[in-house]
Scaffold this motif. Structure first.
Motif, mmCIF file in Angstrom:
data_model
loop_
_atom_site.group_PDB
_atom_site.id
_atom_site.type_symbol
_atom_site.label_atom_id
_atom_site.label_comp_id
_atom_site.label_asym_id
_atom_site.label_seq_id
_atom_site.Cartn_x
_atom_site.Cartn_y
_atom_site.Cartn_z
ATOM 1 N N SER A 50 1.096 -1.739 0.221
ATOM 2 C CA SER A 50 -0.251 -0.117 0.059
ATOM 3 C C SER A 50 0.982 1.574 -0.065
ATOM 4 O O SER A 50 0.512 2.247 -0.638
ATOM 5 C CB SER A 50 -1.283 0.232 0.985
ATOM 6 N N ARG A 51 1.824 1.294 1.093
ATOM 7 C CA ARG A 51 2.932 2.651 1.629
ATOM 8 C C ARG A 51 3.630 2.606 -0.195
ATOM 9 O O ARG A 51 4.087 3.922 -0.400
ATOM 10 C CB ARG A 51 4.045 2.102 2.188
ATOM 11 N N THR A 52 3.435 1.865 -0.530
ATOM 12 C CA THR A 52 4.963 1.670 -2.595
ATOM 13 C C THR A 52 3.431 2.195 -3.470
ATOM 14 O O THR A 52 4.598 3.007 -4.611
ATOM 15 C CB THR A 52 5.582 0.636 -2.800
ATOM 16 N N TYR A 53 2.346 1.888 -3.657
ATOM 17 C CA TYR A 53 1.548 2.232 -4.009
ATOM 18 C C TYR A 53 0.873 4.127 -4.818
ATOM 19 O O TYR A 53 1.552 4.448 -5.179
ATOM 20 C CB TYR A 53 0.067 1.628 -4.872
ATOM 21 N N VAL A 54 0.557 4.515 -2.866
ATOM 22 C CA VAL A 54 0.268 5.599 -2.950
ATOM 23 C C VAL A 54 1.739 6.592 -3.315
ATOM 24 O O VAL A 54 1.517 7.599 -3.449
ATOM 25 C CB VAL A 54 -0.132 5.692 -1.454
ATOM 26 N N THR A 55 2.835 6.193 -2.540
ATOM 27 C CA THR A 55 4.318 6.779 -2.833
ATOM 28 C C THR A 55 4.439 6.867 -4.229
ATOM 29 O O THR A 55 4.785 8.047 -5.131
ATOM 30 C CB THR A 55 4.863 6.265 -2.028
ATOM 31 N N SER A 56 3.839 6.094 -5.146
ATOM 32 C CA SER A 56 4.342 6.435 -6.109
ATOM 33 C C SER A 56 3.549 7.047 -7.848
ATOM 34 O O SER A 56 3.367 7.641 -7.901
ATOM 35 C CB SER A 56 4.299 4.166 -6.962
ATOM 36 N N SER A 57 2.564 7.035 -7.176
ATOM 37 C CA SER A 57 1.306 7.911 -6.755
ATOM 38 C C SER A 57 1.270 9.170 -7.027
ATOM 39 O O SER A 57 1.199 10.068 -8.066
ATOM 40 C CB SER A 57 -0.254 7.175 -7.310
ATOM 41 N N PHE A 58 1.416 10.072 -5.969
ATOM 42 C CA PHE A 58 1.666 10.886 -5.493
ATOM 43 C C PHE A 58 3.427 11.388 -5.674
ATOM 44 O O PHE A 58 3.322 12.379 -7.107
ATOM 45 C CB PHE A 58 2.230 10.843 -3.970
ATOM 46 N N LEU A 59 4.573 10.878 -6.371
ATOM 47 C CA LEU A 59 5.646 10.729 -6.799
ATOM 48 C C LEU A 59 5.394 11.534 -8.103
ATOM 49 O O LEU A 59 5.473 13.188 -9.011
ATOM 50 C CB LEU A 59 6.481 10.305 -6.987
ATOM 51 N N CYS A 64 4.839 14.925 -12.865
ATOM 52 C CA CYS A 64 3.397 15.850 -14.145
ATOM 53 C C CYS A 64 3.499 17.167 -13.749
ATOM 54 O O CYS A 64 3.189 18.536 -14.422
ATOM 55 C CB CYS A 64 2.003 15.146 -14.615
ATOM 56 N N ALA A 65 3.142 17.623 -12.142
ATOM 57 C CA ALA A 65 2.942 19.073 -12.033
ATOM 58 C C ALA A 65 4.383 20.109 -11.980
ATOM 59 O O ALA A 65 4.170 20.890 -12.756
ATOM 60 C CB ALA A 65 2.485 19.182 -10.272
ATOM 61 N N LEU A 66 5.618 18.895 -11.841
ATOM 62 C CA LEU A 66 6.422 20.296 -12.324
ATOM 63 C C LEU A 66 6.925 20.239 -13.760
ATOM 64 O O LEU A 66 7.625 20.696 -14.220
ATOM 65 C CB LEU A 66 7.646 19.743 -11.802
ATOM 66 N N ASP A 67 5.908 19.205 -14.644
ATOM 67 C CA ASP A 67 6.580 19.340 -15.885
ATOM 68 C C ASP A 67 7.660 18.737 -16.519
ATOM 69 O O ASP A 67 8.573 18.436 -17.054
ATOM 70 C CB ASP A 67 6.954 20.654 -16.963
ATOM 71 N N LEU A 68 7.964 17.403 -15.656
ATOM 72 C CA LEU A 68 8.828 16.931 -15.236
ATOM 73 C C LEU A 68 8.677 15.182 -16.884
ATOM 74 O O LEU A 68 9.076 14.588 -17.049
ATOM 75 C CB LEU A 68 9.666 15.809 -14.168
ATOM 76 N N VAL A 69 7.214 14.784 -16.359
ATOM 77 C CA VAL A 69 6.323 14.026 -17.487
ATOM 78 C C VAL A 69 5.324 14.373 -18.011
ATOM 79 O O VAL A 69 4.511 15.256 -17.293
ATOM 80 C CB VAL A 69 6.804 12.813 -16.302
ATOM 81 N N GLY A 98 -5.063 12.089 -12.352
ATOM 82 C CA GLY A 98 -5.213 13.322 -12.532
ATOM 83 C C GLY A 98 -4.239 14.411 -11.735
ATOM 84 O O GLY A 98 -3.512 13.874 -11.255
ATOM 85 N N MET A 99 -4.035 15.179 -12.049
ATOM 86 C CA MET A 99 -3.311 16.231 -11.581
ATOM 87 C C MET A 99 -3.773 16.432 -9.956
ATOM 88 O O MET A 99 -4.669 16.337 -9.455
ATOM 89 C CB MET A 99 -3.130 17.995 -12.018
ATOM 90 N N PHE A 100 -2.871 17.239 -9.035
ATOM 91 C CA PHE A 100 -3.234 17.778 -7.818
ATOM 92 C C PHE A 100 -4.595 17.977 -7.289
ATOM 93 O O PHE A 100 -4.774 19.638 -8.461
ATOM 94 C CB PHE A 100 -2.637 18.291 -7.336
ATOM 95 N N SER A 101 -5.453 17.964 -6.984
ATOM 96 C CA SER A 101 -6.932 18.146 -6.985
ATOM 97 C C SER A 101 -7.821 17.349 -6.073
ATOM 98 O O SER A 101 -7.193 16.684 -5.730
ATOM 99 C CB SER A 101 -7.971 18.230 -8.153
ATOM 100 N N LEU A 102 -9.198 18.319 -5.903
ATOM 101 C CA LEU A 102 -9.378 17.087 -4.360
ATOM 102 C C LEU A 102 -10.325 15.625 -5.228
ATOM 103 O O LEU A 102 -9.502 14.628 -4.599
ATOM 104 C CB LEU A 102 -11.313 18.324 -4.466
ATOM 105 N N ASP A 103 -10.096 15.953 -6.515
ATOM 106 C CA ASP A 103 -10.583 14.479 -6.923
ATOM 107 C C ASP A 103 -9.567 14.007 -6.302
ATOM 108 O O ASP A 103 -9.067 12.631 -6.220
ATOM 109 C CB ASP A 103 -10.263 14.421 -8.705
#
Length: 199
Positions: A50-59, A64-69, A98-103
């Protein structure tokens, strides 16, 4: 006397693997209490899968938010994968919500809550079985995605975990804002409907 009393309260091996409704409810309540703990301690207590999945999704979202990917390099496309050799798309589409948002916050909540409840409860001590369940579910979704025109399957995988937890703990009663008590399948379904909300 204190030592004897403390030792008598330690859980036995059989208790660790008990998946009765009362134990499932205790795990659900305990996960809510942990949210009020120190953030670092809370994060480190999340099971490894669970920790690996959540961390990977956040990173990945942060990249994407930093336009690196670019999100256009992550979605699932049968032609790009098998004709142009972009095999990373088989995996990357499960980690982008998706990008950082409520969703995005709702999706992270689902992953932390239900993925952890499954790995800590029904699959306690069986990490390999839990990982195999996720891989099998992901494989079925990848096979069906071209027929349904779905390009990002992270939400589907999160909904799968919500559904499995609810089915395996259908007799657990959940409190809705402390007002009404409803069965876990209905409670989980209400949570899952938020994944399809327009906001």
């Amino acid at each position: 006397l204190l030592l004897l009393r403390s030792s008598s309260q330690l859980p036995t091996k059989n208790q660790h693997h008990d998946t009765s409704p009362s134990v499932a409810a205790e795990l659900y309540a305990a996960s809510a209490v942990r949210l009020r703990m120190d953030p670092v301690s809370w994060y480190l207590e999340i099971p490894i899968v669970s920790r690996t999945y959540v961390t990977s999704s956040f990173l990945l979202t942060a990249a994407c938010a930093l336009d690196l990917v670019s999100p256009f390099s992550l979605y699932y496309d049968y032609v790009l994968i098998f004709r142009r050799g972009q095999f990373w798309r088989l995996v990357s589409n499960f980690f982008f919500f998706g990008m950082f948002s409520l969703d995005f916050l709702f999706h992270m909540y689902f992953l932390v809550r239900y993925c952890r409840l499954l790995e800590d409860g029904d699959f306690r001590g069986r990490t390999a079985d839990f990982l195999w369940m996720l891989l099998f579910g992901a494989g079925v979704m990848l096979a069906a995605a071209p027929l349904l025109g779905v390009h990002f399957l992270g939400s589907s995988l999160a909904f799968m975990m919500v559904y499995i937890w609810a089915r395996r703990n259908e007799h657990v009663r959940m409190s809705f804002f402390g007002i009404i008590s409803i069965s876990s399948p209905i409670f989980a379904l209400g949570h899952a409907c938020l994944l399809c909300s327009p906001w």
